[in-house]
Design an enzyme around this catalytic site. Structure first.
Site, PDB file in Angstrom:
ATOM      1  N   GLU A 166      92.796  97.778  69.136  1.00 48.37           N
ATOM      2  CA  GLU A 166      93.875  97.585  70.075  1.00 48.37           C
ATOM      3  C   GLU A 166      95.274  98.080  69.059  1.00 48.37           C
ATOM      4  O   GLU A 166      96.246  98.268  69.934  1.00 48.37           O
ATOM      5  CB  GLU A 166      93.964  96.349  70.662  1.00 48.37           C
ATOM      6  CG  GLU A 166      94.676  95.003  69.841  1.00 48.37           C
ATOM      7  CD  GLU A 166      93.614  94.701  68.811  1.00 48.37           C
ATOM      8  OE1 GLU A 166      92.468  95.251  68.384  1.00 48.37           O
ATOM      9  OE2 GLU A 166      93.881  93.618  68.227  1.00 48.37           O
ATOM     10  N   CYS A 178      88.081  90.834  65.478  1.00 42.92           N
ATOM     11  CA  CYS A 178      88.514  90.054  64.114  1.00 42.92           C
ATOM     12  C   CYS A 178      88.325  88.511  64.220  1.00 42.92           C
ATOM     13  O   CYS A 178      87.264  88.243  64.320  1.00 42.92           O
ATOM     14  CB  CYS A 178      90.115  90.331  64.106  1.00 42.92           C
ATOM     15  SG  CYS A 178      90.901  89.961  62.454  1.00 42.92           S
ATOM     16  N   HIS A 191      90.780  96.449  64.270  1.00 40.48           N
ATOM     17  CA  HIS A 191      91.534  96.178  65.431  1.00 40.48           C
ATOM     18  C   HIS A 191      91.846  97.357  66.356  1.00 40.48           C
ATOM     19  O   HIS A 191      92.780  98.130  65.994  1.00 40.48           O
ATOM     20  CB  HIS A 191      92.940  95.700  65.100  1.00 40.48           C
ATOM     21  CG  HIS A 191      92.965  94.041  64.760  1.00 40.48           C
ATOM     22  ND1 HIS A 191      93.108  93.157  65.647  1.00 40.48           N
ATOM     23  CD2 HIS A 191      92.940  93.498  63.465  1.00 40.48           C
ATOM     24  CE1 HIS A 191      93.203  91.981  64.695  1.00 40.48           C
ATOM     25  NE2 HIS A 191      92.798  92.234  63.617  1.00 40.48           N
TER      26      HIS A 191
END
Lengths: 719, 223
Positions: free
Chosen positions: B197, B87, B195
């Site tokens: 994660e 990002c 993302h």
């Protein structure tokens, strides 16, 4: 610079009534200086002093074994076990958001986040309750766009997940939108920071962003009705800088860990004035400020301007002098201003010096302690006539009228503009009922909801007040969370009108009763009055923000419903259609009484749902739109169909309280119904989940078509 | 594997990346402050997290790309080091020139946070070898400026050299050729807007993101 002479016009422009000014003269035994007049106006306006509401706020239940700190500090603090605490509050930014929607909403979010981290808590969740005028009103679209972008612009950059909220539309908000921002943070229960100063001669330190002229007079503006000249008030709205706020949060938490902080207070409404007086007042100390040491970003700022500036992202702190170097190093690391601007003094005085000149010399305690307090006349809202000619409608047509309205359509357009996943602990995202966040690194989780049904509050303030709390209680219970405590954001019209004051008094009564019965004490809150334009007030809107605890995330009723699950309805259905969403959306009517809230039943039914969470795949509370809306939303979020047994319009759309719809595996369903019966909880099988069709008795529609309608409604109206 | 996560003052996914890396590698990454001038010794992998590094002021990632630590990261990458930007981290890598192209405001001009379907365009990289080529995965996005732009020549190169890591199935932001993530020429630097994660745990709604970190870990263990 020559300070202006105090004239009647100047006093009125500061929002001070003539008897209030007379009280100032009595207190001082002299005329105030211009700076002093500004300080009084800041401390004594409605927004800061709660002068119309205090009497009634004192009646609310605020205590309980779970409460570590109730109202009066920056935010409430509630025990969540294992030495941890959740710190939360909700606050309005209504007037600024109407004048300048992006910055008004953004700084509303900034203010509430600051309230939370000022207490030593790292923010972990945010919510927003938004009320706008009718979609066709010329201002509504731009207000919605600006407010939503402002909420997102600030919260996303700061890095807190926005996990819930509400958006509603009603012509009563045409001239006053409501922006109520909630934030919650996590802290160690033994490391909470308070605002009370202690020790004489301790340095008073200014932290964060520099002071400019933005927001001068903002709190006074927020305590007045609007008229046609509101555009002139745009300069009273502050400008937010979430990047500075993020650094201020990190620096403040780091600073607290060094042990250097004696007390701390954020600079919110009326900035330096309120924060300094608050710290002194709570600590029974005086304060001296040297304004030439205040970091400024504009030239030639006067004492008056500095004392009333509402520049954002600032804090005031009383520091342990021996740890000054460590403290300054933290702020240098984050490239933030750190300046000693004064000290605590033994005398009860608030001394403001500027370049060696005494600009204000006021009795500090009296500034907050003797703020006016009013017992304003109030008349109770007359009991509305019961609905006699309840209309009938084909249940699928009724559902379509509701789900295509921007009030009840899917809100993806809104919450997809908010980062609701940052911090990677969001286990239940926004969209349906409460949002749930894991307590980082533990098996625990916290559930968050915000609720109020303003049209109930208008019809029947007492029942409406109860209902707001009851709905919050149900939303938390529906995810399996034990409701812990609440925060109230009370938005009303002009309290000088007895009928408006009557709404306020009634709602507080209902809220108090419900919070006591459901053991959800009010631990923080905010009052926003004078939400009127040209004499026309908003719907009474006492927003309830509430927090629930899941001791173990495994106990969450997480959903979705599964194909083949049976639908069990908990609670009694009388078919109450007065003030219902169906009446409003399908028939354009707003008559009848609000539903009655049976708090004993609420507690019993909620406890039952939580106790038997393990047998339940999904649960939702029944509120706006009744059984029809609950059934549709559960099926829609599960991506399957649903069939509900036939009944009349009251069966499908009645808004009787204390009800839940559960999705339960077929093997467990009859057992659960029997368990309910033996617990004294009304429960019955009313249908089943599965297929691709919604069937209400003999009427049916393809879920895909309904889903399309549901997802188009919001954007079509205001997107 | 020893990893490092760069922390800018406005980073807000640094902890999330730390959690994901700790989970995959069993070791806590070094959290490296932007004012530092050197990476810790022995680091195998540098992650640049999401967030708003300097408030996204001036241009997303532009100020961060000039932070003191970034010269070390550039040197590390130029020496064959493994670097991933997520990002805002992708935006920073583009601003440093370690990855080509540009990231513009989303075509719809709004911030978007939601799960999106991605297609794994290549499994031939340290970052994507945990997936099969052509695999469809779900990863959330959360950005205002993820609209990837490359001119025709660059796009042809990225395609020709198999350097497109992920594409969007239903393009949310106007990116050219639906590009969601790209690789450097030596395939050891990757930037992606989604993302991974954030979808790293069934409790969060899925594990499609965890495969990226696990794949990275296993290929480094083999190396």
């Amino acid at each position: 610079m020559q300070e202006p002479k105090i004239t009647d016009e100047l006093i009125a422009a500061h929002g001070l009534a003539s008897d209030e000014y007379a009280q100032i003269i009595r207190l001082l035994n002299r005329e105030p200086s211009y700076t002093e007049l500004g300080i009084f106006s800041a401390m004594w306006n409605e927004h800061c002093s709660y002068k119309s509401s205090k009497k009634w706020l004192r009646t609310l239940p605020t205590e309980g074994p779970q409460v570590i700190c109730g109202p009066g500090e920056n935010a409430g603090v509630v025990d969540i076990g294992d030495g941890q605490a959740v710190v939360f509050k909700m606050e309005s930014h209504n007037h600024p958001s109407y004048i300048e929607p992006y910055q008004g909403a953004a700084t509303g979010v900034g203010g509430i986040l600051r309230d939370v981290f000022t207490m030593g808590a790292r923010p972990i969740a945010a919510m927003n309750s938004l009320s706008f005028g009718e979609p066709s009103h010329p201002k509504t679209k731009s207000l919605v766009a600006g407010v939503v972008a402002g909420v997102g612009g600030y919260g996303n950059s700061f890095g807190v997940p926005t996990v819930g909220g509400e958006v509603r539309f009603d012509p009563a908000y045409n001239g006053n939108c409501l922006v109520n921002a909630f934030a919650a943070g996590l802290a160690d229960a033994d490391k909470i920071f308070y605002s009370a100063a202690s020790g004489v001669g301790m340095p008073v330190v200014y932290l964060g962003a520099k002071t400019g002229r933005d927001g001068v007079g903002g709190a006074t503006m927020a305590s007045a009705e609007f008229d046609d000249n509101i555009e002139d008030k745009r300069p009273t709205v502050q400008v937010g800088d979430p990047f500075t706020e993020k650094r201020l949060m990190e620096a403040t938490l780091e600073l607290m860990a060094t042990g250097a902080v004696i007390s701390i207070q954020d600079m919110g409404a009326a900035g330096l004035t309120c924060s300094a007086v608050e710290m002194g007042d709570k600590g029974n100390l005086g304060v001296r400020l040297n304004l030439e040491d205040v970091p400024v970003r504009e030239e030639n700022m006067t004492a008056y301007e500095m004392m009333l500036s509402e520049s954002q992202e600032r804090m005031l702190m009383v520091l342990k002098p021996e740890l000054e170097a460590e403290a300054k190093a933290v702020f240098d690391k984050w490239d933030l201003d750190f300046a000693i601007v004064g000290e605590t003094i033994a005398e009860d005085r608030f001394l403001v010096m500027h370049n060696g000149e005494l600009k204000a010399d006021l009795p500090l305690k009296a500034l907050s302690g003797t703020a006016p307090e009013y017992d304003r006349p109030h008349v109770a809202t007359p009991a509305p006539a019961a609905l006699t000619d309840a209309p009938q409608i084909d249940p699928v047509e009724g559902l379509k009228a509701i789900i295509s309205s921007p009030n009840y359509a899917a809100k993806n357009w809104v919450y997809e503009q908010y980062d609701h996943m940052v911090m990677a602990d969001t286990v239940r995202r926004p969209g349906l009922g409460a949002g749930v966040i894991r307590v980082h690194g533990t098996p625990k989780a916290l559930a968050f909801t915000s609720d109020v049904t303003p049209r109930y509050c208008r019809a029947n303030p007492v029942e409406g007040g109860k209902q707001a709390v009851a709905e919050a209680y149900r939303n938390l219970s529906a995810v399996g969370a034990k409701p812990l405590a609440s925060t109230d954001n009370l938005n009303f019209g002009n309290p000088e009108k007895p009928e408006i004051m009557g709404q306020f008094v009634g709602c507080i009564k209902g809220i108090g009763e419900a919070c006591a019965a459901l053991d959800m004490p009010i631990v923080s809150g905010n009052v926003s009055l004078y939400n009127e334009t040209d004499g026309s007030g908003i719907l009474p809107t006492p927003t309830i923000g509430a927090v629930g605890l899941l001791e173990d995330l495994a106990d969450m009723i997480g959903g979705p419903a599964q194909d083949g699950d049976l639908a069990i309805l908990i609670g009694n259905t009388e078919g109450h259609l007065g003030q219902s969403a169906l009446l409003a959306e399908a028939f354009g009517r707003a008559d009848g009484d609000a539903p009655t809230v049976d708090l004993t039943a609420e507690a019993l039914h909620g406890t039952f749902v939580r106790d038997y969470h393990a047998m339940i795949h999904a649960a939702t509370d029944l509120s706006d739109g009744g059984l029809a809306m609950a059934a549709f939303e559960m099926a829609e979020s599960a991506g399957c169909g649903i069939a509900i047994e036939d009944g009349d319009t009251g069966w499908f759309f009645g808004e009787d309280q204390a009800r839940y719809l559960l999705a339960v595996p077929m093997t467990e369903a009859t057992i659960l119904v029997d368990l309910a019966k033996s617990s004294g909880v009304p429960a019955r099988l009313v249908g089943s989940f599965g297929g691709d069709t919604l069937t209400f008795g003999d009427a049916s529609a393809k879920m895909a078509d309904l889903s399309a309608l549901y997802h188009a409604g919001f954007e079509a109206a205001v997107g | 594997m020893q990893s490092a996560v760069i922390v800018f003052p406005g980073s807000n996914c640094d902890r999330d990346l730390k959690v994901a890396l700790t989970k995959a590698t069993g070791k806590t990454p070094h959290m490296v402050w932007h004012k530092d001038t050197a990476l810790p010794a022995g680091v195998d992998f540098v992650g640049i997290p999401g967030g708003f590094s300097f408030g996204d002021y001036l241009r997303c990632g532009a100020i961060a790309a000039r932070a003191p630590i970034m010269q070390s990261v550039i040197n590390f990458a130029n020496g064959g080091g493994i670097v991933m930007g997520i990002c805002n981290g992708f935006q920073v890598l583009v601003e440093t020139g370690l990855l080509p192209g540009a990231l513009m405001r989303n075509a719809g001009l709004k911030y978007i946070c939601k799960d999106v379907a991605l297609k794994v365009e290549t499994s031939q990289s340290l970052f994507t070898n945990g997936y099969n080529q052509g695999e469809k995965i779900t990863i959330p996005i959360a950005h205002h400026d993820g609209n990837y732009l490359a001119d025709d020549a660059l796009l042809a190169r990225l395609k020709g050299e198999d350097r497109i890591a992920f594409t969007y199935e239903d393009n949310p932001n106007g990116s050219v050729a639906d590009i969601a993530g790209i690789l450097s020429e030596n395939r050891r630097v990757m930037g992606m807007m989604p993302h991974p994660e954030r979808l790293n745990d069934p409790a969060l709604g899925g594990r499609d993101g965890a495969k990226l970190f696990e794949g990275l870990m296993s290929s480094l263990a083999d190396a």
